[in-house]
Design a protein around this motif. Structure first.
Motif, mmCIF file in Angstrom:
data_model
loop_
_atom_site.group_PDB
_atom_site.id
_atom_site.type_symbol
_atom_site.label_atom_id
_atom_site.label_comp_id
_atom_site.label_asym_id
_atom_site.label_seq_id
_atom_site.Cartn_x
_atom_site.Cartn_y
_atom_site.Cartn_z
ATOM 1 N N GLY A 1 58.105 -30.376 30.553
ATOM 2 C CA GLY A 1 58.492 -31.243 29.412
ATOM 3 C C GLY A 1 59.425 -32.172 29.642
ATOM 4 O O GLY A 1 60.052 -32.306 30.671
ATOM 5 N N HIS A 2 59.229 -33.240 28.708
ATOM 6 C CA HIS A 2 60.024 -34.543 29.077
ATOM 7 C C HIS A 2 61.552 -34.154 29.306
ATOM 8 O O HIS A 2 62.029 -34.807 30.295
ATOM 9 C CB HIS A 2 59.817 -35.590 27.591
ATOM 10 C CG HIS A 2 60.568 -36.567 27.955
ATOM 11 N ND1 HIS A 2 61.095 -37.366 26.611
ATOM 12 C CD2 HIS A 2 61.088 -37.555 28.799
ATOM 13 C CE1 HIS A 2 62.025 -38.283 26.750
ATOM 14 N NE2 HIS A 2 61.727 -38.585 28.081
ATOM 15 N N LYS B 1 75.176 -25.803 31.290
ATOM 16 C CA LYS B 1 74.166 -24.819 31.666
ATOM 17 C C LYS B 1 72.985 -24.319 31.105
ATOM 18 O O LYS B 1 72.276 -23.579 31.292
ATOM 19 C CB LYS B 1 74.790 -23.579 32.218
ATOM 20 C CG LYS B 1 76.013 -23.873 33.075
ATOM 21 C CD LYS B 1 75.563 -24.294 34.676
ATOM 22 C CE LYS B 1 76.796 -24.385 35.529
ATOM 23 N NZ LYS B 1 76.307 -25.156 36.617
ATOM 24 N N GLU B 2 72.774 -24.888 29.859
ATOM 25 C CA GLU B 2 71.930 -24.389 28.723
ATOM 26 C C GLU B 2 70.555 -24.580 29.223
ATOM 27 O O GLU B 2 70.451 -25.690 29.814
ATOM 28 C CB GLU B 2 72.264 -25.064 27.488
ATOM 29 C CG GLU B 2 72.292 -26.557 27.416
ATOM 30 C CD GLU B 2 73.062 -27.058 26.339
ATOM 31 O OE1 GLU B 2 74.228 -27.139 26.582
ATOM 32 O OE2 GLU B 2 72.628 -27.545 25.223
ATOM 33 N N VAL B 3 69.600 -23.740 28.701
ATOM 34 C CA VAL B 3 68.111 -24.057 29.321
ATOM 35 C C VAL B 3 67.424 -24.850 28.269
ATOM 36 O O VAL B 3 66.700 -25.498 28.607
ATOM 37 C CB VAL B 3 67.601 -22.448 29.304
ATOM 38 C CG1 VAL B 3 66.035 -22.278 29.416
ATOM 39 C CG2 VAL B 3 68.648 -21.538 30.293
ATOM 40 N N ASN B 4 67.733 -24.732 27.022
ATOM 41 C CA ASN B 4 67.024 -25.506 26.016
ATOM 42 C C ASN B 4 67.929 -27.070 25.916
ATOM 43 O O ASN B 4 69.059 -27.185 25.164
ATOM 44 C CB ASN B 4 67.067 -25.047 24.702
ATOM 45 C CG ASN B 4 66.347 -24.067 24.585
ATOM 46 O OD1 ASN B 4 65.016 -23.942 24.881
ATOM 47 N ND2 ASN B 4 66.933 -22.817 24.287
ATOM 48 N N VAL B 5 67.509 -27.983 26.894
ATOM 49 C CA VAL B 5 68.180 -29.296 26.999
ATOM 50 C C VAL B 5 67.582 -29.876 25.990
ATOM 51 O O VAL B 5 66.416 -30.540 25.564
ATOM 52 C CB VAL B 5 68.345 -29.885 28.289
ATOM 53 C CG1 VAL B 5 69.303 -29.169 29.298
ATOM 54 C CG2 VAL B 5 66.673 -29.869 29.012
ATOM 55 N N PHE B 6 68.614 -30.767 25.159
ATOM 56 C CA PHE B 6 68.535 -32.039 24.164
ATOM 57 C C PHE B 6 69.570 -33.015 24.633
ATOM 58 O O PHE B 6 70.560 -32.999 24.459
ATOM 59 C CB PHE B 6 68.615 -31.522 22.967
ATOM 60 C CG PHE B 6 68.563 -32.544 21.912
ATOM 61 C CD1 PHE B 6 67.265 -33.343 21.695
ATOM 62 C CD2 PHE B 6 69.598 -33.043 21.181
ATOM 63 C CE1 PHE B 6 67.190 -34.372 20.822
ATOM 64 C CE2 PHE B 6 69.521 -34.110 20.286
ATOM 65 C CZ PHE B 6 68.330 -34.817 20.359
ATOM 66 N N LEU C 1 61.300 -30.680 19.536
ATOM 67 C CA LEU C 1 62.635 -31.454 19.976
ATOM 68 C C LEU C 1 63.543 -31.395 18.727
ATOM 69 O O LEU C 1 64.713 -31.315 19.229
ATOM 70 C CB LEU C 1 61.913 -32.948 20.451
ATOM 71 C CG LEU C 1 63.043 -33.584 20.928
ATOM 72 C CD1 LEU C 1 63.500 -33.184 22.519
ATOM 73 C CD2 LEU C 1 62.851 -35.511 21.066
ATOM 74 N N ALA C 2 63.162 -31.779 17.603
ATOM 75 C CA ALA C 2 64.097 -31.778 16.437
ATOM 76 C C ALA C 2 65.144 -30.460 16.222
ATOM 77 O O ALA C 2 66.177 -30.192 16.137
ATOM 78 C CB ALA C 2 63.329 -32.204 15.144
ATOM 79 N N LEU C 3 63.866 -29.334 16.522
ATOM 80 C CA LEU C 3 64.510 -27.854 16.097
ATOM 81 C C LEU C 3 65.561 -27.524 17.314
ATOM 82 O O LEU C 3 66.438 -27.130 17.219
ATOM 83 C CB LEU C 3 63.406 -26.914 16.123
ATOM 84 C CG LEU C 3 62.540 -26.685 14.944
ATOM 85 C CD1 LEU C 3 61.486 -25.578 15.075
ATOM 86 C CD2 LEU C 3 63.608 -26.445 13.935
ATOM 87 N N ASP C 4 65.056 -28.194 18.613
ATOM 88 C CA ASP C 4 65.964 -27.948 19.794
ATOM 89 C C ASP C 4 67.446 -28.752 19.539
ATOM 90 O O ASP C 4 68.337 -28.197 19.700
ATOM 91 C CB ASP C 4 65.414 -28.441 21.081
ATOM 92 C CG ASP C 4 65.143 -27.386 21.904
ATOM 93 O OD1 ASP C 4 65.134 -26.166 21.615
ATOM 94 O OD2 ASP C 4 64.123 -27.675 22.658
ATOM 95 N N THR D 1 69.555 -26.949 16.628
ATOM 96 C CA THR D 1 70.121 -25.534 16.895
ATOM 97 C C THR D 1 70.681 -25.500 18.143
ATOM 98 O O THR D 1 71.484 -24.696 18.238
ATOM 99 C CB THR D 1 68.776 -24.563 17.105
ATOM 100 O OG1 THR D 1 68.010 -25.175 18.075
ATOM 101 C CG2 THR D 1 68.215 -24.332 15.907
ATOM 102 N N SER D 2 70.548 -26.719 18.938
ATOM 103 C CA SER D 2 71.726 -26.692 20.104
ATOM 104 C C SER D 2 72.967 -27.102 19.876
ATOM 105 O O SER D 2 74.075 -27.085 20.315
ATOM 106 C CB SER D 2 71.162 -27.528 21.101
ATOM 107 O OG SER D 2 70.010 -27.034 21.758
ATOM 108 N N PHE D 3 73.048 -27.826 18.668
ATOM 109 C CA PHE D 3 74.507 -28.534 18.323
ATOM 110 C C PHE D 3 74.868 -28.241 16.947
ATOM 111 O O PHE D 3 75.896 -28.845 16.631
ATOM 112 C CB PHE D 3 74.064 -30.247 18.549
ATOM 113 C CG PHE D 3 74.117 -30.603 20.107
ATOM 114 C CD1 PHE D 3 75.192 -30.575 20.699
ATOM 115 C CD2 PHE D 3 72.871 -30.405 20.791
ATOM 116 C CE1 PHE D 3 75.137 -30.854 21.939
ATOM 117 C CE2 PHE D 3 72.605 -30.882 21.998
ATOM 118 C CZ PHE D 3 73.784 -31.040 22.679
#
Ligand code: UDP
Ligand code: MG
Length: 340
Positions: free
Chosen positions: A105-106, A206-211, A248-251, A254-256
């Motif tokens: 993924g991008h 270190k997060e796995v779901n990067v945005f 991507l929007a959900l990531d 939910t990441s921030f």
């Protein structure tokens, strides 16, 4: 708890990068241009050509160091992209690259590129492979970097060439992010310059779901904006389906942001208050005896317990939000400068 504020360990400063004299790293930096590619065989040769032109021109003007290079990340392409890059690397030493084992993924592809060039560059520009990000803006990015900016955001000047569905998608995305309290720069795709300092800080996330857009906006540091024109894709078609955009929007949200979790708690409190009001009405009705026997004792617990249950889930969600921000182990503070 504010999830968009920093937690975790201190950021590090460059250690194993062979440092240039600080003023040289600003005035004539080693530049790496990081480009993620996924099935871009139709456009990659043209992109390499255009970027080489810019890179060589900048070098001749003495704006960047001679070790500057292009860095392509093949994100598990199943077409000729990697073979073309290999050929281009043979004839142009500035063309370097990394092939990922599969499609990640991008965002992960950009991250892989940034972290791989981390110790070989003083500043890094990331951009798409399809020439939608006008390479001409690189000159302005470097101007801002020389003036001291650590992050330079490329912002779309005019989305005239962008399809309507994409425009609607990105407006909705921006609205969702800001209304949930997550910081992002409007109309800024993954076209930006970052300094070595920012790159070192990125390595602490270190997060796995990067945005990435959220991460950089979250960091701080001196930042500037450069406006660029959006071009049509030079060839090929987009790899961002609606499904990927929603992902991507959900990531991003939910990441921030913990606002979605907090909405549950607030909803629970409101429902409980409503239920208590209804409870008063039910008790009065039952006392007046104008209800069917058994009605009050049936509906009263449904309303009150329903509200209490949702409120309790909201409370548990607050803890989940805390656990989430702890496991990400983001830096608790990020240092910019130190006097010694
Ligand atoms: N890309 C990637 N991995 C993917 C999808 C896309 O590396 O799984 C790359 C792609 O090659 C391009 C950039 O990410 O360089 C942006 O993709 P695209 O142009 O398809 O998206 P759009 O510009 O339409 O949003
Ligand atoms: Mg594109």
């Amino acid at each position: 708890m504010k999830a968009h504020e920093s937690h975790g360990a201190a950021s590090v400063t460059a250690n194993d990068r062979e440092p240039l004299a600080p003023d040289l790293a600003r005035s004539r930096p080693r530049l790496a241009i990081v480009v993620p590619c996924f099935n871009e065989e139709l456009v990659i040769s043209e992109t390499v050509g255009r970027l080489l032109e810019v890179l060589r021109d900048l070098r001749e003007q003495g704006q960047i160091a001679s070790e500057s290079f292009l860095f392509f990340i093949d994100d598990g392409s199943i077409d000729q992209t990697w073979n073309l890059l290999r050929d281009l690397n043979k004839s142009n030493p500035e063309v370097k690259g990394l092939k990922l084992a599969r499609n990640f993924g991008h965002q992960n592809a950009v991250l892989a590129g940034l972290l791989t060039v981390r110790h070989r560059a003083d500043c890094v520009i990331s951009m798409d492979a399809d020439l939608q990000h006008d390479p001409q803006a690189i000159y302005s990015f470097l101007d801002k970097y020389r003036q001291g900016a650590d992050i330079v955001y490329g912002v779309r000047r005019d989305a005239g060439n962008v399809p309507l569905s994409k425009k609607i998608g990105s407006s909705m995305f921006y609205w969702l992010m800001t209304s949930m309290g997550a910081k992002v720069v409007k109309d800024h795709p993954d076209y930006r310059l970052i300094s070595a300092k920012v790159l070192d800080t990125l390595a602490d996330y270190k997060e796995v779901n990067v945005f990435l857009r959220g991460i950089f906006a979250n960091m701080g540091f001196r930042s500037e904006v450069v406006y660029f024109d959006v071009h049509d894709r030079a060839a090929g078609t987009t790899h961002y389906s609606w499904r990927k955009m929603i992902g991507l929007a959900l990531d991003g949200v939910t990441s921030f942001s913990v606002v979605p979790l907090r909405i549950i708690a607030i909803g629970g409190v409101l429902i409980t208050l409503g239920a208590l009001a209804v409870a008063v009405f039910i008790v009065f009705s039952a006392l007046r005896g104008d209800v069917v026997p058994g009605w009050a004792s049936t509906v009263l617990p449904i309303y009150v317990l329903g509200g209490i249950q949702i409120m309790t889930i909201g409370l548990v969600a607050e803890y989940i939000g805390k656990i989430y921000s702890e496991v990400k182990q983001r830096p608790r503070f990020i240092s910019d400068q130190e006097l010694s």
